[in-house]
Motif scaffolding. Sequence first.
Motif, PDB file in Angstrom:
ATOM      1  N   SER A 125     -67.778  77.933  -4.427  1.00  0.00           N
ATOM      2  CA  SER A 125     -66.921  76.924  -3.835  1.00  0.00           C
ATOM      3  C   SER A 125     -67.675  76.186  -2.740  1.00  0.00           C
ATOM      4  N   LYS A 126     -67.111  75.095  -2.295  1.00  0.00           N
ATOM      5  CA  LYS A 126     -67.749  74.314  -1.244  1.00  0.00           C
ATOM      6  C   LYS A 126     -67.937  75.170   0.002  1.00  0.00           C
ATOM      7  N   ARG A 127     -69.123  75.104   0.578  1.00  0.00           N
ATOM      8  CA  ARG A 127     -69.414  75.930   1.736  1.00  0.00           C
ATOM      9  C   ARG A 127     -68.570  75.525   2.941  1.00  0.00           C
ATOM     10  N   SER A 128     -68.262  76.531   3.763  1.00  0.00           N
ATOM     11  CA  SER A 128     -67.528  76.260   4.991  1.00  0.00           C
ATOM     12  C   SER A 128     -68.455  75.609   6.001  1.00  0.00           C
ATOM     13  N   GLY A 129     -67.860  75.005   7.017  1.00  0.00           N
ATOM     14  CA  GLY A 129     -68.664  74.433   8.094  1.00  0.00           C
ATOM     15  C   GLY A 129     -69.503  75.470   8.784  1.00  0.00           C
ATOM     16  N   ALA A 130     -68.945  76.682   8.935  1.00  0.00           N
ATOM     17  CA  ALA A 130     -69.687  77.741   9.607  1.00  0.00           C
ATOM     18  C   ALA A 130     -70.947  78.110   8.830  1.00  0.00           C
ATOM     19  N   LEU A 131     -70.820  78.284   7.529  1.00  0.00           N
ATOM     20  CA  LEU A 131     -71.992  78.648   6.720  1.00  0.00           C
ATOM     21  C   LEU A 131     -73.044  77.552   6.753  1.00  0.00           C
ATOM     22  N   ASP A 132     -72.632  76.309   6.599  1.00  0.00           N
ATOM     23  CA  ASP A 132     -73.578  75.197   6.650  1.00  0.00           C
ATOM     24  C   ASP A 132     -74.351  75.199   7.962  1.00  0.00           C
ATOM     25  N   GLN A 133     -73.623  75.442   9.052  1.00  0.00           N
ATOM     26  CA  GLN A 133     -74.278  75.406  10.350  1.00  0.00           C
ATOM     27  C   GLN A 133     -75.250  76.571  10.523  1.00  0.00           C
ATOM     28  N   LEU A 134     -74.864  77.764  10.068  1.00  0.00           N
ATOM     29  CA  LEU A 134     -75.766  78.899  10.174  1.00  0.00           C
ATOM     30  C   LEU A 134     -77.034  78.676   9.359  1.00  0.00           C
ATOM     31  N   VAL A 135     -76.881  78.117   8.150  1.00  0.00           N
ATOM     32  CA  VAL A 135     -78.056  77.802   7.329  1.00  0.00           C
ATOM     33  C   VAL A 135     -78.953  76.805   8.057  1.00  0.00           C
ATOM     34  N   ALA A 136     -78.345  75.778   8.649  1.00  0.00           N
ATOM     35  CA  ALA A 136     -79.120  74.767   9.370  1.00  0.00           C
ATOM     36  C   ALA A 136     -79.844  75.353  10.571  1.00  0.00           C
ATOM     37  N   GLU A 137     -79.253  76.381  11.181  1.00  0.00           N
ATOM     38  CA  GLU A 137     -79.874  77.026  12.339  1.00  0.00           C
ATOM     39  C   GLU A 137     -80.860  78.114  11.935  1.00  0.00           C
ATOM     40  N   GLY A 138     -81.049  78.321  10.621  1.00  0.00           N
ATOM     41  CA  GLY A 138     -82.009  79.317  10.162  1.00  0.00           C
ATOM     42  C   GLY A 138     -81.526  80.743  10.295  1.00  0.00           C
ATOM     43  N   VAL A 139     -80.206  80.948  10.285  1.00  0.00           N
ATOM     44  CA  VAL A 139     -79.612  82.279  10.450  1.00  0.00           C
ATOM     45  C   VAL A 139     -79.239  82.847   9.086  1.00  0.00           C
ATOM     46  N   GLY A 140     -79.618  84.098   8.823  1.00  0.00           N
ATOM     47  CA  GLY A 140     -79.286  84.772   7.581  1.00  0.00           C
ATOM     48  C   GLY A 140     -78.208  85.824   7.798  1.00  0.00           C
ATOM     49  N   LEU A 141     -77.445  86.120   6.753  1.00  0.00           N
ATOM     50  CA  LEU A 141     -76.351  87.089   6.828  1.00  0.00           C
ATOM     51  C   LEU A 141     -76.613  88.273   5.909  1.00  0.00           C
ATOM     52  N   TRP A 142     -76.321  89.473   6.413  1.00  0.00           N
ATOM     53  CA  TRP A 142     -76.454  90.707   5.649  1.00  0.00           C
ATOM     54  C   TRP A 142     -75.107  91.418   5.577  1.00  0.00           C
ATOM     55  N   LEU A 143     -74.938  92.204   4.537  1.00  0.00           N
ATOM     56  CA  LEU A 143     -73.766  93.069   4.402  1.00  0.00           C
ATOM     57  C   LEU A 143     -74.051  94.387   5.111  1.00  0.00           C
ATOM     58  N   ASP A 144     -73.168  94.759   6.058  1.00  0.00           N
ATOM     59  CA  ASP A 144     -73.446  95.906   6.917  1.00  0.00           C
ATOM     60  C   ASP A 144     -72.727  97.180   6.497  1.00  0.00           C
ATOM     61  N   ASP A 145     -71.735  97.106   5.629  1.00  0.00           N
ATOM     62  CA  ASP A 145     -71.006  98.327   5.249  1.00  0.00           C
ATOM     63  C   ASP A 145     -71.224  98.646   3.769  1.00  0.00           C
ATOM     64  N   TYR A 146     -72.455  98.457   3.317  1.00  0.00           N
ATOM     65  CA  TYR A 146     -72.792  98.596   1.906  1.00  0.00           C
ATOM     66  C   TYR A 146     -72.685 100.048   1.431  1.00  0.00           C
ATOM     67  N   HIS A 147     -72.073 100.217   0.254  1.00  0.00           N
ATOM     68  CA  HIS A 147     -72.036 101.521  -0.420  1.00  0.00           C
ATOM     69  C   HIS A 147     -71.825 101.267  -1.915  1.00  0.00           C
ATOM     70  N   ARG A 148     -71.776 102.312  -2.709  1.00  0.00           N
ATOM     71  CA  ARG A 148     -71.704 102.219  -4.165  1.00  0.00           C
ATOM     72  C   ARG A 148     -70.489 101.400  -4.634  1.00  0.00           C
ATOM     73  N   GLY A 149     -69.391 101.479  -3.898  1.00  0.00           N
ATOM     74  CA  GLY A 149     -68.194 100.759  -4.305  1.00  0.00           C
ATOM     75  C   GLY A 149     -68.387  99.261  -4.386  1.00  0.00           C
ATOM     76  N   TRP A 150     -69.236  98.698  -3.522  1.00  0.00           N
ATOM     77  CA  TRP A 150     -69.485  97.249  -3.555  1.00  0.00           C
ATOM     78  C   TRP A 150     -70.288  96.857  -4.791  1.00  0.00           C
ATOM     79  N   LEU A 151     -70.935  97.835  -5.415  1.00  0.00           N
ATOM     80  CA  LEU A 151     -71.635  97.575  -6.677  1.00  0.00           C
ATOM     81  C   LEU A 151     -70.676  97.649  -7.858  1.00  0.00           C
ATOM     82  N   THR A 152     -69.894  98.726  -7.902  1.00  0.00           N
ATOM     83  CA  THR A 152     -69.076  98.960  -9.085  1.00  0.00           C
ATOM     84  C   THR A 152     -67.961  97.943  -9.253  1.00  0.00           C
ATOM     85  N   ASP A 153     -67.455  97.376  -8.147  1.00  0.00           N
ATOM     86  CA  ASP A 153     -66.395  96.379  -8.292  1.00  0.00           C
ATOM     87  C   ASP A 153     -66.918  94.948  -8.308  1.00  0.00           C
TER      88      ASP A 153
END
Length: 371
Positions: free
Chosen positions: A7-35
């Motif tokens: 979907s169309k990116r939010s203003g927040a995401l566009d701005q973070l990309v423009a500022e060179g900021v990357g996002l990571w998933l911090d609560d990763y576990h097997r469930g995020w894979l299986t679903d």
Amino acid sequence: MTTRPRSKRSGALDQLVAEGVGLWLDDYHRGWLTDGSLERLVADGLVGGVVSRPAAVARAMSGTTAYRDQLNRLSNVAASAEERVYALVAEDARAACATLEPVFQATKGMHGWVSLGIAPRLATDAEAMLDHSRQLAEMVDRPNVLIRIPVVGRGLAVAGDLLAHRVSVHVTSVFSVQRYAQAVDTYFRGLERATADGHAASTVTSLVSLDIGHLDAGVDALLAGSADPCAAALRGQAGVATARLVYHRYEASLGCPAWRSLVAGGARPQRLLWTSENAPESPRAALDRVERLIAWMTLHALPRTALEVLDRSTGFHGDTLSGEQGSACRVMDALERAGIVVDLLARDLEAAVAERERAAWDRILTGVQAC
């Protein structure tokens, strides 16, 4: 699996990309894979890396069926409980590395990484830490895996040895500029050793995470007991001040002769990852942290709920760290006048993180032994 169209990116995401900021998933576990959650987050451009923590794995083991099949298989294997835990987290990491491989390839290794750790009990045993870290990296056997190493105990020495052996490293539990400077020096020395042995500097990388949430909480608790009349006004400022000084140190490190020599050989910058392990951290608190810590080439680790809220947000106010070392120094001076020295508090916070990691790892061991 077929992913939905972006979907169309939010203003927040566009701005973070423009500022060179990357996002990571911090609560990763097997469930995020299986679903399919991780695949969707990556396909939607929300996530460029993941951190696998013992606490998240322990919660998924007790609250979901995500690990049931592998635990059943491992129950018939002649292996220790700790070896079975490594098998669990290694399988998680392999799958996440595969999901993030297109990002890793497209960005030439700047993004697309997966971070996982070894048994916290090894923190004071350098030889065992090094052996377990290399074995875990070999078990995962993917170019985009990072082994998480805390600064406590013999951590930094082991991080340097791993880098020299071309194992990429995620240095954790950093709460002060002093510790960050040591992590930078460890990265440079590790790369120099690797290149002296004939390896390309581009084959290994590192990042350093700072837990701003716990730093603020620790300082604010001390301020609550301070008789200094300015103490109340300093609440909530230590984390941002430290981040600003760390980012200033990061920029300075990229201008030094040692780095110029390494980058000429293809070395990647040692990235900064802002995080908060305060549990539970609300999506609003996580996004407030992002807004306060925006700067070029930095990363934020966020829980999935915060990533989804961010995807619907309107925007931020731009870079909040660059050129702010003067204001940060004034905050640190004021904290010292109130009787708080962040460098000293940082050691207590490092020990507290190590204890939480050990407790979470023990919960995983208990779950494995029960199968």
